[in-house]
Structures are given as C-alpha cells and as structure tokens.
Design a protein around this motif. Structure first.
Motif, PDB file in Angstrom:
ATOM      1  N   LEU A  27       0.834  -1.200   0.000  1.00 31.12           N
ATOM      2  CA  LEU A  27       0.000   0.000   0.000  1.00 31.12           C
ATOM      3  C   LEU A  27       0.869   1.249   0.000  1.00 31.12           C
ATOM      4  O   LEU A  27       1.904   1.302   0.663  1.00 31.12           O
ATOM      5  CB  LEU A  27      -0.914   0.009   1.234  1.00 31.12           C
ATOM      6  CG  LEU A  27      -1.801  -1.221   1.429  1.00 31.12           C
ATOM      7  CD1 LEU A  27      -2.602  -1.084   2.689  1.00 31.12           C
ATOM      8  CD2 LEU A  27      -2.714  -1.412   0.239  1.00 31.12           C
ATOM      9  N   ILE A  28       0.450   2.255  -0.755  1.00 32.21           N
ATOM     10  CA  ILE A  28       1.094   3.571  -0.719  1.00 32.21           C
ATOM     11  C   ILE A  28       0.199   4.480   0.109  1.00 32.21           C
ATOM     12  O   ILE A  28      -0.928   4.778  -0.285  1.00 32.21           O
ATOM     13  CB  ILE A  28       1.288   4.140  -2.135  1.00 32.21           C
ATOM     14  CG1 ILE A  28       2.170   3.199  -2.945  1.00 32.21           C
ATOM     15  CG2 ILE A  28       1.898   5.540  -2.073  1.00 32.21           C
ATOM     16  CD1 ILE A  28       2.315   3.612  -4.394  1.00 32.21           C
ATOM     17  N   GLU A  48     -17.914   1.111   0.318  1.00 32.74           N
ATOM     18  CA  GLU A  48     -17.721   2.536   0.088  1.00 32.74           C
ATOM     19  C   GLU A  48     -17.265   3.214   1.365  1.00 32.74           C
ATOM     20  O   GLU A  48     -17.680   2.858   2.467  1.00 32.74           O
ATOM     21  CB  GLU A  48     -19.023   3.174  -0.392  1.00 32.74           C
ATOM     22  CG  GLU A  48     -19.423   2.780  -1.797  1.00 32.74           C
ATOM     23  CD  GLU A  48     -20.635   3.563  -2.260  1.00 32.74           C
ATOM     24  OE1 GLU A  48     -21.235   4.265  -1.413  1.00 32.74           O
ATOM     25  OE2 GLU A  48     -20.971   3.485  -3.449  1.00 32.74           O
ATOM     26  N   LYS A  49     -16.437   4.209   1.196  1.00 34.09           N
ATOM     27  CA  LYS A  49     -16.011   4.985   2.352  1.00 34.09           C
ATOM     28  C   LYS A  49     -17.184   5.806   2.876  1.00 34.09           C
ATOM     29  O   LYS A  49     -18.132   6.103   2.159  1.00 34.09           O
ATOM     30  CB  LYS A  49     -14.870   5.939   1.971  1.00 34.09           C
ATOM     31  CG  LYS A  49     -13.561   5.244   1.643  1.00 34.09           C
ATOM     32  CD  LYS A  49     -12.502   6.292   1.345  1.00 34.09           C
ATOM     33  CE  LYS A  49     -11.183   5.651   0.998  1.00 34.09           C
ATOM     34  NZ  LYS A  49     -10.144   6.665   0.674  1.00 34.09           N
ATOM     35  N   ALA A  50     -17.087   6.154   4.126  1.00 35.13           N
ATOM     36  CA  ALA A  50     -18.132   6.980   4.724  1.00 35.13           C
ATOM     37  C   ALA A  50     -18.191   8.329   4.023  1.00 35.13           C
ATOM     38  O   ALA A  50     -17.172   8.993   3.828  1.00 35.13           O
ATOM     39  CB  ALA A  50     -17.856   7.171   6.216  1.00 35.13           C
ATOM     40  N   ALA A  60     -13.098   6.088  -3.613  1.00 32.97           N
ATOM     41  CA  ALA A  60     -14.203   6.119  -2.667  1.00 32.97           C
ATOM     42  C   ALA A  60     -14.440   4.769  -2.017  1.00 32.97           C
ATOM     43  O   ALA A  60     -15.348   4.633  -1.217  1.00 32.97           O
ATOM     44  CB  ALA A  60     -15.468   6.575  -3.373  1.00 32.97           C
ATOM     45  N   TYR A  61     -13.628   3.766  -2.357  1.00 31.10           N
ATOM     46  CA  TYR A  61     -13.796   2.431  -1.805  1.00 31.10           C
ATOM     47  C   TYR A  61     -12.615   2.070  -0.912  1.00 31.10           C
ATOM     48  O   TYR A  61     -11.489   2.552  -1.116  1.00 31.10           O
ATOM     49  CB  TYR A  61     -13.926   1.399  -2.928  1.00 31.10           C
ATOM     50  CG  TYR A  61     -15.204   1.547  -3.727  1.00 31.10           C
ATOM     51  CD1 TYR A  61     -16.356   0.879  -3.330  1.00 31.10           C
ATOM     52  CD2 TYR A  61     -15.249   2.356  -4.856  1.00 31.10           C
ATOM     53  CE1 TYR A  61     -17.534   1.024  -4.047  1.00 31.10           C
ATOM     54  CE2 TYR A  61     -16.425   2.501  -5.575  1.00 31.10           C
ATOM     55  CZ  TYR A  61     -17.563   1.837  -5.172  1.00 31.10           C
ATOM     56  OH  TYR A  61     -18.721   1.977  -5.861  1.00 31.10           O
ATOM     57  N   ALA A  83      -7.687   2.521  -3.685  1.00 33.65           N
ATOM     58  CA  ALA A  83      -6.899   3.195  -4.718  1.00 33.65           C
ATOM     59  C   ALA A  83      -5.413   3.217  -4.383  1.00 33.65           C
ATOM     60  O   ALA A  83      -4.583   3.460  -5.261  1.00 33.65           O
ATOM     61  CB  ALA A  83      -7.408   4.622  -4.914  1.00 33.65           C
ATOM     62  N   ALA A  84      -5.062   2.979  -3.134  1.00 42.20           N
ATOM     63  CA  ALA A  84      -3.663   3.038  -2.726  1.00 42.20           C
ATOM     64  C   ALA A  84      -2.957   1.701  -2.846  1.00 42.20           C
ATOM     65  O   ALA A  84      -1.775   1.607  -2.547  1.00 42.20           O
ATOM     66  CB  ALA A  84      -3.565   3.543  -1.281  1.00 42.20           C
ATOM     67  N   VAL A  85      -3.670   0.672  -3.282  1.00 44.77           N
ATOM     68  CA  VAL A  85      -3.058  -0.649  -3.387  1.00 44.77           C
ATOM     69  C   VAL A  85      -2.166  -0.678  -4.619  1.00 44.77           C
ATOM     70  O   VAL A  85      -2.648  -0.562  -5.750  1.00 44.77           O
ATOM     71  CB  VAL A  85      -4.130  -1.749  -3.478  1.00 44.77           C
ATOM     72  CG1 VAL A  85      -3.486  -3.113  -3.655  1.00 44.77           C
ATOM     73  CG2 VAL A  85      -4.999  -1.732  -2.231  1.00 44.77           C
TER      74      VAL A  85
END
Length: 423
Positions: A27-28, A48-50, A60-61, A83-85
C-alpha cells in the motif's frame, strides 16, 4: 430464495476458500511520503467509504482486511484505501493458526521446537507431519485436563460445599467434618498438581514464527486448535476444511467471551429447554382446550376466557420474562429455598435463574397457541361422529378419548409445533 440464501452463507463462511485467501497488499499511504507499508491478511469485503456514496471513484472504496494477531497489533482488522493498493500477491508460505486466546494468528512459521530440545525448521519435510502429530497430542492433553478439572476436582468442590452445609447445620460435628475436609484438601492438591503437570506437558512444544510486519515470537503448540496454509490448499482440501470447521462449530464449547469456539452448549440448552417446555405446555393446553370446547357452558365467562387467551398470544415475550423472573425465580424458587435448603442460604439453590424456570416461562408464553390450535382441531370433528358414539352407548369422556381426540391429533400436533417454534 432459500438456495440463494444458503449459497451466500456458504460463500461468506467458507473459511480459507474463495476470496478469503491471504493477500499481501503493498500500500502507498496517502500522506505525501514515499515509504510504502504492507498489510497482510484475509480479504473480508470491499465497501464505500463513509460519505463517498454515489461518487463512483475508485478512491471512494476501501478494503477490510482481517490481519489477525490481535495481541500484537491491538486490533484484528484494518481498512485500507482501495486506490492506494500498488500490488497484490498470494504468498504460499504464510500460515493461519487458530489459538486458544487472542483469536487467529497470521504469520510465517520459522521452526518447531520440541520439548526434548530438538528443532525442526519450517522448510523441513517432516515439519508439517510432526506439527500435526503434536497438535493431536495437545488436543488429547486438553481433554484430559478438562475431564480432570470438571470431573474429579469438581466432585471434590461439591463435597467441600456439602461439608460447609453440614457444619452450619451441626456445629457439634466440627472435629469429624474438619478431618474429612483435610482428606479432601489433600486429594484436591494431588489432582491440581496432576493438572499442572499435564498443563506443563501441553506447553512444552513451541512454534516460532515471524509476522509479515517483521516481529518475531513463539506460541505453544498446546494453544493451537488449527494450523493451515490457505494459499496452498486445493479445492477438495478447502471443502474438507469447511466441513471439519462446521462440525467443530456445532460440537465445541465457546471460548474468549463467546467470540471463538463453537455453539454446542447453546444448541443443547435450547433443545433441552424446548423439550421441557413441550412436556409442560402440551398436556396443560390440551386439557384446557378440551374443557373450554367440550365441558364448559358457553357464556360470558367462557367468552372472557377466550378473549384473555387470545390477548395473551399477543403479549411481548419480555413481559413473560419479567413475570417468570418475579414469580418462578424469586417467589417459587425463593420459597423452595426457605423450606428445603435453608442451610444453604443466602446462596440460592432454586431461587436463581435455571433451565426449569425458563422452560416454565416459555410454557406460559406458548400456552395460548396450543389452546387455540387444539380448540380449532376439536371443533373440526363432525358433530355426527360424536352423536354416533353417544348413540352406541359411549360416555362423554369415552367419546372424547376414543373418537374426538384421535381425529384432532393432526391439529393438536400443529399447535404444539407452532408453540415450539415460538418458544
């Protein structure tokens, strides 16, 4: 719908199969730094994120990852930004272990250190077989310790309690009671020493490991209930693992404040309580229905009773629970303690929660169901059959016993089954 629901349950609870494989995600972090961190664990879900509902962006996930190792990390789950993976991998050498405490552990095994001083590296060919044999032996030792504590030591504790009651009731026998207590204490110490020796054998073998984050540690083989490599399992291995875990879930006792282990005591308690409830509610409900339908003179009083029965069927169960606590536990149980177990007071014997009082309370809860169903079943018997029996010389009770009740059995059983379901 049922098949679909069962499919979802199997997919979500299939353990090491499907998406629950261990994934090591680089992860970044979104902190402006160039350093990367690694999260290793079992993928649980993507959500989904809060506050990001409807944005449609990948950022957003987030992923929920079961990292285990609660004793080291302080938590068993982590949420990472999808998205950071940067990359994903499925390392074969990573293992999952189910422990007696602190939940599951996810780690790389390093070596198996036996109680006799020998050591086996995780790469040795005999490592897996030896670990399996030692875990099987540890399971036998755990059973011996449990039988010793719950059986022999428990029996001595009950005898000690009976001696306390004897001393309270007969102070003049203090000398004889103390000599019996000394003998029991000596036996108690012998048994506890034997249990301590078994516990020492249980913890003799240890498994050294390395966590994905670099920390090293070791765990006693006796504290392991299961050990497997999820990413190396084939399809049939996963199927066998699933059914073995399902059996353990149904047959084991819970542990760690009901967060781990099985549900056998809950299943057995529910079954026993339902059987006892049915033994009380069936004859009482059938007799009440026979009286109301066959013997009671129809009038305002009987109509009032029927209205009351129908109203009882709609009373919330918590009201019955409060009534059962006050009437059965405090009133009936307390009276039994005062009459027959006065020497044990203030510690209650029957004046406390128990499966008998719970069953009686459920019998009251389900009584209206049995009465209504039985009355409907009795009313469904044709009047001509009753008159034919009476014309042949049968008495009213013989008619009910030999003609009416056998014909109403299906309806009565339906009422009993509905009562058991509600209970």
């Amino acid at each position: 719908m049922v098949v679909s629901l069962l499919g979802v349950i199997v997919a979500k609870g299939s353990g090491p199969s499907g998406r629950s494989r261990c994934r090591s995600s680089g992860l970044i972090l979104d902190t402006g730094k160039s350093a990367a961190s690694k999260v290793t664990g079992q993928f649980v879900q993507e959500r989904e994120k809060a506050g990001a509902h409807g944005t449609g962006e990948a950022a957003a996930y987030e992923w929920q990852i079961f990292t285990g190792n609660r004793d080291v990390y302080g938590a068993a789950f982590q949420f990472v930004d999808a998205a950071a993976v940067a990359d994903q991998s499925y390392p074969d050498g990573i293992a999952v272990a189910e422990r007696r405490e602190n939940g599951n552990a996810i780690f790389y095994p390093v070596a198996l250190r036996l109680g006799d001083g020998t050591s086996l590296d995780a790469g040795d060919a005999a490592f897996a077989q030896t670990l399996g044999e030692r875990m099987e032996r540890a399971g036998e030792l755990r059973e011996q310790i449990e039988d010793l504590i719950k059986g022999d030591v428990g029996a001595i504790n009950r005898q000690m309690r009976s001696l306390d009651l004897r001393l309270k009731a007969n102070p003049g026998e203090a000398g004889a009671i103390e000599s019996e207590r000394a003998a029991l204490q000596a036996e108690y110490e012998k048994l506890t020493a034997e249990a301590a020796e078994l516990e020492e054998q249980l913890l003799a073998d240890v498994l050294a490991y390395r966590l994905p984050t670099g920390e090293e540690g070791q765990i006693a083989v006796g504290d392991l209930f299961a050990f497997y490599y999820p990413n190396q399992m084939g399809f049939w291995e996963k199927v066998g693992w699933f059914f073995s875990h399902l059996w353990r879930f149904l047959s084991d006792d819970p542990r760690e404040a009901n967060m781990e282990g099985g549900v056998y005591p809950a299943i057995f308690g529910t079954f026993a309580m339902t059987v006892i409830m049915s033994a009380f509610v069936t004859p009482l409900g059938v007799i009440a229905a026979i009286y109301l339908r066959e013997y009671a003179k129809q009038g305002p009083l009987v109509r009032a009773v029927r209205i009351s029965v129908n109203n009882l069927a709609g009373v919330p169960s918590i009201v019955f629970g409060v009534f059962g606590l006050g009437f059965f536990v405090y009133l009936v149980g307390g009276a039994i303690d005062e009459w027959f177990f006065a020497d044990a007071l203030p510690e209650p014997t029957f004046g406390t929660g128990g499966i008998l009082w719970a069953s009686l309370t459920l019998a009251l809860l389900t009584l209206p169901v049995v009465i209504v169903a039985t009355e409907e079943a009795l009313g469904g018997i044709p009047r001509g059959i009753r008159e034919a029996a009476l014309a042949c010389g049968a008495s009213k009770w013989q008619t009910i016993q030999r003609v009416v009740l056998p014909g109403a059995i299906p309806g009565i059983l339906t009422g009993v089954i509905l009562a058991m379901a509600r209970g």
